[in-house]
Every structure is written in C-alpha cells, then in structure tokens.
Design a protein around this motif. Structure first.
Motif, PDB file in Angstrom:
ATOM      1  N   ASN A 118       9.749 -20.818   0.218  1.00  0.00           N
ATOM      2  CA  ASN A 118      10.658 -20.069   1.098  1.00  0.00           C
ATOM      3  C   ASN A 118      11.200 -18.801   0.430  1.00  0.00           C
ATOM      4  O   ASN A 118      11.822 -17.973   1.099  1.00  0.00           O
ATOM      5  N   THR A 178      13.111 -23.087  13.163  1.00  0.00           N
ATOM      6  CA  THR A 178      13.242 -23.733  11.857  1.00  0.00           C
ATOM      7  C   THR A 178      12.560 -25.096  11.836  1.00  0.00           C
ATOM      8  O   THR A 178      12.386 -25.747  12.873  1.00  0.00           O
ATOM      9  N   THR A 216       6.514 -20.950   8.511  1.00  0.00           N
ATOM     10  CA  THR A 216       7.497 -20.172   7.753  1.00  0.00           C
ATOM     11  C   THR A 216       7.205 -20.182   6.259  1.00  0.00           C
ATOM     12  O   THR A 216       7.313 -19.147   5.589  1.00  0.00           O
ATOM     13  N   SER A 237       9.990 -16.677  10.564  1.00  0.00           N
ATOM     14  CA  SER A 237      10.712 -17.857  11.040  1.00  0.00           C
ATOM     15  C   SER A 237       9.957 -18.356  12.262  1.00  0.00           C
ATOM     16  O   SER A 237      10.229 -17.925  13.380  1.00  0.00           O
TER      17      SER A 237
END
Length: 342
Positions: free
Chosen positions: A7, A58, A202, A208
């Motif tokens: 991430n 998400t 992601t 996203s």
C-alpha cells in the motif's frame, strides 16, 4: 526504501491516465454510467462466467459487505486466526453482519485446512443457544504470503457444501496468487467452489479500487442495498470503473503482480542463507517473513529501510512486502546491507 506494505506504492501510470480520461464530460451517477457497465461485462469475460459485480473503494468494505450477504446476525464465519477480517478490520465484519461471530481456527502456513474445519463443524450444536455456521472465509494470498492450491480451495468448498455454508475469498492479493499458480481466474474461483470473491486492485497498482464478485447469483440480490446503506455507493462510480478498465487492459494486473512476486523471490534468495536468518513462511506471493539477528535489523533500520517487525516491536521476525514499483537496485541494496552486517 519502504518494504512495509504494498500500500506504500503509488498508482500505475495506466490507471492514472484512465482516471484522467474518465474526467471528461458528464456521466450518470451511482454506477449507471457506460464505463461501469463496460467493467461489469469485462468481469464476465475475465472470469468466464456470468457474474454480478459491485465496485467499492476499500478492501475492508468489500470483505465486510460481502460477508453480510453470506451470514445472518446469528451466524458464524470460520476463518484463520490471522485472517485480515479478524485482525485488521476493526470489527467491520461483525458490524456489517449485525453481529455474526468470527470463529477463528489455527492452520499451518497461515491457511485453513479442511480436516480441522470438518472437525470443528461436526462438534457444532444446533441448539438455540449457539451461533450457527454460515460461511467460510479464506485469503488468497494468505496473510502469511502463502497460497491455497486449487485442490485445497476445492476441499474447503466441499466442506462448505456438505454443511450448507458459503465460501468467501478475500482476494486483496488475488493477482499475486494467480501469477504463482499459473491458474485462470475461473479455476481459482467458481470452478473451485467459491461463492463470492473480494477482488483487490489497490495493492497492485490501482488508487482505490476493489470489486465484490458474486458467482452465486442468489447471494447478490440484496447487496446493492447493503452497499448503499453502508455508505459505499460512489456517486461518481466511473472513477472506480476507470481504474478497473486500465487494470484489466493488456494484463496490467499480471505485469504488476509478476514483478512484485519476482522481487519477493529475489529478497528470499538473497537473505535466506545469511548467518542467523530463517524464513518464517514459504515465499509464494509478494511477502517475505524472515527472522534475522537483532544487530542486522538495527543496521537495516538505521540505513533507512522501512519494514514491520511481526508480532511486536521487539520481534526478530520481519515482514518485507514488494510491489509493482519495487526496484531491483533497492532489493539488492537491502540484501547487501544485511550481508555486510551479518
């Protein structure tokens, strides 16, 4: 160099360009735009199946909302004790299911095993005093960076079917697992008995973008309402769809995940034979869990390398995560620094 998480990486240029291209003119909101309709068809092509898909921003939203479609408030969801839904989602699955219970099981290599699951289910009471089995959740790749083989997924799906449960797959690193197995998306999902997949992009180059993919159409009937009520229905859905359009074009998902996996293998090969080093799990995706002497870890930290110590801040076991942006020279620099300190 930051090896703390995939991430920490940026966004693939192709994805940014797709977002820019989507940012022209007007489009109907709430997923009624042409680009979202296009992506729904592309998912069907990708999985070789007539799916029902929903875009969300998400991974936690994807998992929690998907599980709310599988388990009633009095249900039990069986998962590995280290599963993301158990350790890293702040009770979101319990919240969105209005109270379903996560039942955690231990399994070597970070994976559930069908035998232990069968034993657990056989001892479950149907009495009104107890939560009732509803779903099984697996992570592909697992939180240990290991991967379920197609046979393992099929065995778990058979246990699910025999006991009237649904099978959910957390695919935050779905692309990494596909690259390792060399399997098709169909092979690793509906052909192996998966009812719903949370397909992540992601961590692998999107900004996203996650998708809840239903192979069991009956389970999708009320999901649109759940997504809206949960606050995850994007008004300008085309910006999520644009990311997926780029991600699936020219196999960008494969290119990114293959590179991340290759960088993890390079780290493994360079570190595993250093004095005092010991692999904690097999390296099968883009994560390396390895134990190293404290003096080596201190040198690496002081040199500016960022990574998580696993379990606690004093642990000699560290997690190194690679991404589509990880550079060979950074991997080589990490290995050389560790070697010099050993």
């Amino acid at each position: 160099m930051n090896f703390a998480s995939d991430n920490t990486a940026g966004v693939s240029p192709e994805v940014l360009e797709a977002i820019t291209q989507a940012n022209t003119g007007s489009a109907l909101p709430y997923g009624n735009d042409d680009l979202t309709a296009k992506i729904e068809k592309r998912f069907n092509e990708f999985f070789e199946y007539e799916t029902t898909s929903f875009l969300v921003p998400t991974g936690t939203a994807a998992n929690a909302l998907a599980l709310s479609a599988l388990a009633p408030s009095y249900g039990s969801i069986y998962c590995h004790r280290d599963a993301h839904i158990n350790c890293d989602e702040c009770g979101a699955p319990e919240f969105y299911t209005a109270g379903a219970k996560l039942v955690t099981l231990h399994g070597p290599h970070g994976k559930l095993h069908s035998g232990e699951l069968e034993t657990t289910l056989s001892a479950t009471s149907t009495a009104v005093h107890h939560n009732q089995p509803a779903a099984i959740s697996i992570s592909q790749a697992s939180e240990a960076g290991t991967i379920y083989g197609l046979g393992e997924i099929h065995q778990l799906s058979e246990v699910a079917k025999e006991n009237g449960l649904y099978l959910h797959m957390d695919g935050a690193r779905f692309a990494n697992a596909l690259c390792t197995l060399g399997a098709s998306p169909a092979d690793m999902t509906w052909k192996s008995g998966v009812d719903v997949l949370c397909f992540g992009a992601t961590k692998n180059g999107a900004m996203s973008a996650e998708a809840v993919i239903f192979f069991n159409q009956d389970l999708a009937q009320s999901f649109g309402y759940k997504r809206k009520r949960g606050g995850h229905l994007f008004s300008k859905m085309r910006y999520l769809a644009a990311q997926w359009d780029a991600y699936l074009t020219n196999d960008l998902w494969f290119k990114n995940a293959s590179h991340a996996n290759a960088m993890a293998q390079m780290l493994k090969s360079g570190l595993e034979n250093l004095p005092g080093a010991e692999l904690y799990y097999q390296v099968e995706a883009n994560e390396v869990f390895i134990s190293m002497p404290e003096n080596v870890l201190k040198v690496l930290e002081n040199a500016g390398y960022v990574f998580y110590r696993w379990h606690d801040a004093a642990s000699p076991v560290i997690r190194l995560v690679t991404s589509f942006e990880t550079k060979e020279e950074d991997v080589k620099g990490f290995i050389e620094t560790a070697r010099a300190a050993s």
